[in-house]
Design a protein around this motif. Structure first.
Motif, mmCIF file in Angstrom:
data_model
loop_
_atom_site.group_PDB
_atom_site.id
_atom_site.type_symbol
_atom_site.label_atom_id
_atom_site.label_comp_id
_atom_site.label_asym_id
_atom_site.label_seq_id
_atom_site.Cartn_x
_atom_site.Cartn_y
_atom_site.Cartn_z
ATOM 1 N N ILE A 237 -10.318 -5.325 -10.075
ATOM 2 C CA ILE A 237 -10.192 -3.903 -9.815
ATOM 3 C C ILE A 237 -8.979 -3.704 -8.909
ATOM 4 O O ILE A 237 -8.935 -4.229 -7.791
ATOM 5 N N PHE A 238 -8.000 -2.959 -9.394
ATOM 6 C CA PHE A 238 -6.764 -2.754 -8.642
ATOM 7 C C PHE A 238 -6.633 -1.293 -8.231
ATOM 8 O O PHE A 238 -6.768 -0.389 -9.063
ATOM 9 N N GLU A 239 -6.351 -1.084 -6.960
ATOM 10 C CA GLU A 239 -6.122 0.274 -6.466
ATOM 11 C C GLU A 239 -4.697 0.702 -6.814
ATOM 12 O O GLU A 239 -3.739 -0.038 -6.596
ATOM 13 N N THR A 240 -4.592 1.906 -7.361
ATOM 14 C CA THR A 240 -3.281 2.486 -7.637
ATOM 15 C C THR A 240 -2.977 3.540 -6.570
ATOM 16 O O THR A 240 -3.730 3.698 -5.610
ATOM 17 N N ALA A 241 -1.907 4.278 -6.763
ATOM 18 C CA ALA A 241 -1.554 5.310 -5.792
ATOM 19 C C ALA A 241 -2.566 6.450 -5.767
ATOM 20 O O ALA A 241 -2.649 7.180 -4.778
ATOM 21 N N ASP A 242 -3.367 6.579 -6.865
ATOM 22 C CA ASP A 242 -4.316 7.705 -6.901
ATOM 23 C C ASP A 242 -5.665 7.352 -7.528
ATOM 24 O O ASP A 242 -6.420 8.236 -7.920
ATOM 25 N N ARG A 297 2.338 2.830 -7.890
ATOM 26 C CA ARG A 297 2.427 3.905 -8.879
ATOM 27 C C ARG A 297 1.048 4.523 -9.120
ATOM 28 O O ARG A 297 0.018 3.870 -8.919
ATOM 29 N N PRO A 298 0.998 5.761 -9.618
ATOM 30 C CA PRO A 298 -0.283 6.388 -9.968
ATOM 31 C C PRO A 298 -0.869 5.782 -11.240
ATOM 32 O O PRO A 298 -0.160 5.160 -12.043
ATOM 33 N N THR A 299 -2.143 6.002 -11.435
ATOM 34 C CA THR A 299 -2.875 5.398 -12.555
ATOM 35 C C THR A 299 -2.240 5.724 -13.905
ATOM 36 O O THR A 299 -2.015 4.824 -14.727
ATOM 37 N N SER A 313 -5.471 -2.998 -20.328
ATOM 38 C CA SER A 313 -5.669 -2.226 -19.107
ATOM 39 C C SER A 313 -6.535 -1.017 -19.416
ATOM 40 O O SER A 313 -6.619 -0.578 -20.569
ATOM 41 N N ALA A 314 -7.166 -0.494 -18.388
ATOM 42 C CA ALA A 314 -7.989 0.696 -18.554
ATOM 43 C C ALA A 314 -8.235 1.319 -17.191
ATOM 44 O O ALA A 314 -8.258 0.615 -16.169
ATOM 45 N N PRO A 315 -8.459 2.624 -17.157
ATOM 46 C CA PRO A 315 -8.866 3.240 -15.894
ATOM 47 C C PRO A 315 -10.290 2.797 -15.550
ATOM 48 O O PRO A 315 -11.106 2.548 -16.448
ATOM 49 N N VAL A 316 -10.591 2.686 -14.270
ATOM 50 C CA VAL A 316 -11.956 2.394 -13.840
ATOM 51 C C VAL A 316 -12.659 3.739 -13.679
ATOM 52 O O VAL A 316 -12.382 4.492 -12.745
#
Length: 398
Positions: A237-242, A297-299, A313-316
């Motif tokens: 799980i990777f945190e992005t800018a948003d 960067r943002p998601t 890749s996918a949004p969580v």
């Protein structure tokens, strides 16, 4: 068009989740599933917040018992036992998850029922099996997560404190194994003409479940101490800018694609990461490095760049976002159906899609004893006799 199990009758003597979910899968595939309940109903009707005015339904019960018929019986009464024996003669499958020894005490052990119906597939689901020092223990999902190594697998990375996964994974996985075992048993019966006793324990299921990738350091005998623990690394799980996304970089092309998407071309040739073995050996370092990069960067921008480079890749998604997700909507994975006691309820479609004998939700979860009168009539009882049995609290009518 009928489902693949049309014409198969299943007697469901299970409660809570593992058994009911297994038999619900069979109902989705067209089987006639008769749920045998005590007069007060399955405990799962009341083990969560009620969602009906009658108090007979929880969301968990609705989602593990759709498409079944309910017959409410007091199995300790001789006349109820006689009803059971009549039903067993016409059934293909019996599934039960009482504690070991209970069915025998009720007079419904497998040997006795095999004599009554030699073609019966008799499935016993237990927590830890019918033998061994834990056989008499009362078991729920967290007990199996603890015993199977699953809680250790989820351990907090820094302190190594074991953690439970926050869903009843052992119950639900056992349900899938059980449903598959039923169909295998039915297929074997087509060859041999005989039924058989299928035993399935949640502990056995979950050890088989975690083994392939989570127990790799214990696979080769004698090399346990020299093989790296695959769980001793951060998760993906990777945190992005948003927000948060997940990214996979197993193959060389995927790692190179990630480096291109990140604008880090030099990383693609870094000897620590430029082979699958290197990425596995240096997994913690690689994942922490990726985590720092992902915050830049943002998601939406990451997903666009990763897709352009063919990187998985996918949004969580938060749970409340799943229903409206574009892929979920495009696949029509969640449907709404009317429940007479509740109103509109959401349910996931059956996962296996058959092109000639389609699986489908057969109807809503039943009220306690909703089909008692109809089922008893099917085995030859007259209306007056059914009313007498109900008045004497041997059966319950809805």
């Amino acid at each position: 068009m009928p489902g693949p199990l049309a014409g198969i009758r299943v007697l469901d003597l299970t409660s809570v989740v593992s058994g009911p979910l297994a038999t619900m899968f069979l109902a989705d595939q067209g089987a006639d599933v008769i749920k045998i309940e005590p007069l007060s109903g399955d405990i799962t009707r009341r083990s969560r917040q009620s969602i009906s005015a009658s108090g007979e339904f929880s969301a968990l019960f609705v989602s593990t018992n759709r498409g079944k018929r309910s017959l409410a019986l007091d199995l300790k009464r001789p006349e109820a036992a006689e009803i059971m024996r009549k039903l067993i003669i016409s059934c293909d499958v019996l599934v039960q998850n009482f504690r070991p020894g209970t069915m025998e005490r009720l007079g419904f052990g497998e040997p006795a029922l095999h004599e009554l119906n030699p073609r019966l597939i008799y499935v016993s689901i237990s927590g830890v099996g019918e033998s061994g020092p834990y056989a008499k223990k009362r078991v729920y999902d967290p007990i199996i997560q603890a015993l199977s190594g699953f809680a250790d697998l989820q351990a907090e990375p820094k302190t190594r404190r074991p953690q439970m996964i926050r869903t009843i994974v052992a119950d639900k996985t056992t349900a899938i194994f059980a449903a598959q075992a039923v169909t295998a048993g039915l297929f074997a019966r087509e060859r041999t003409g005989e039924g058989q006793h299928v035993r399935l324990a949640m502990l056995d299921t979950m050890i088989a479940y975690v083994w392939p990738e989570a127990m790799t350091q214990y696979t080769v005998v004698g090399r346990e101490a020299t093989t790296a623990d695959p769980t001793a690394r951060p998760d993906l799980i990777f945190e992005t800018a948003d927000g948060y996304i997940t990214v996979g970089t197993i193959s060389d092309s995927e790692w190179q694609g990630f480096c291109a998407a990140a604008g880090r071309s030099a990383l693609a040739e870094d000897p620590r990461f430029n082979t699958p073995g290197g990425r596995a050996e240096n997994a913690t370092e690689r994942i922490l490095l990726m985590a720092d990069i992902m915050k830049e960067r943002p998601t939406a921008q990451w997903l666009e760049r990763l897709d352009a480079n063919d990187v998985p890749s996918a949004p969580v998604l938060r749970r409340n976002d799943v229903i409206a997700n574009e892929q979920v909507v495009a696949r029509e994975l969640i449907v709404e159906l009317d429940h007479p006691d509740i109103g509109l309820v959401r349910q996931p479609k059956p996962a296996a899609r058959f092109d000639r004998t389609p699986a489908q939700i057969q109807g809503p979860a039943p009220r306690i004893g909703e089909h008692t009168a109809a089922i008893l009539a099917e085995i030859g009882l007259e209306a007056a006799e059914i009313e007498r049995l109900a008045a004497e609290q041997i059966v319950r009518l809805a």
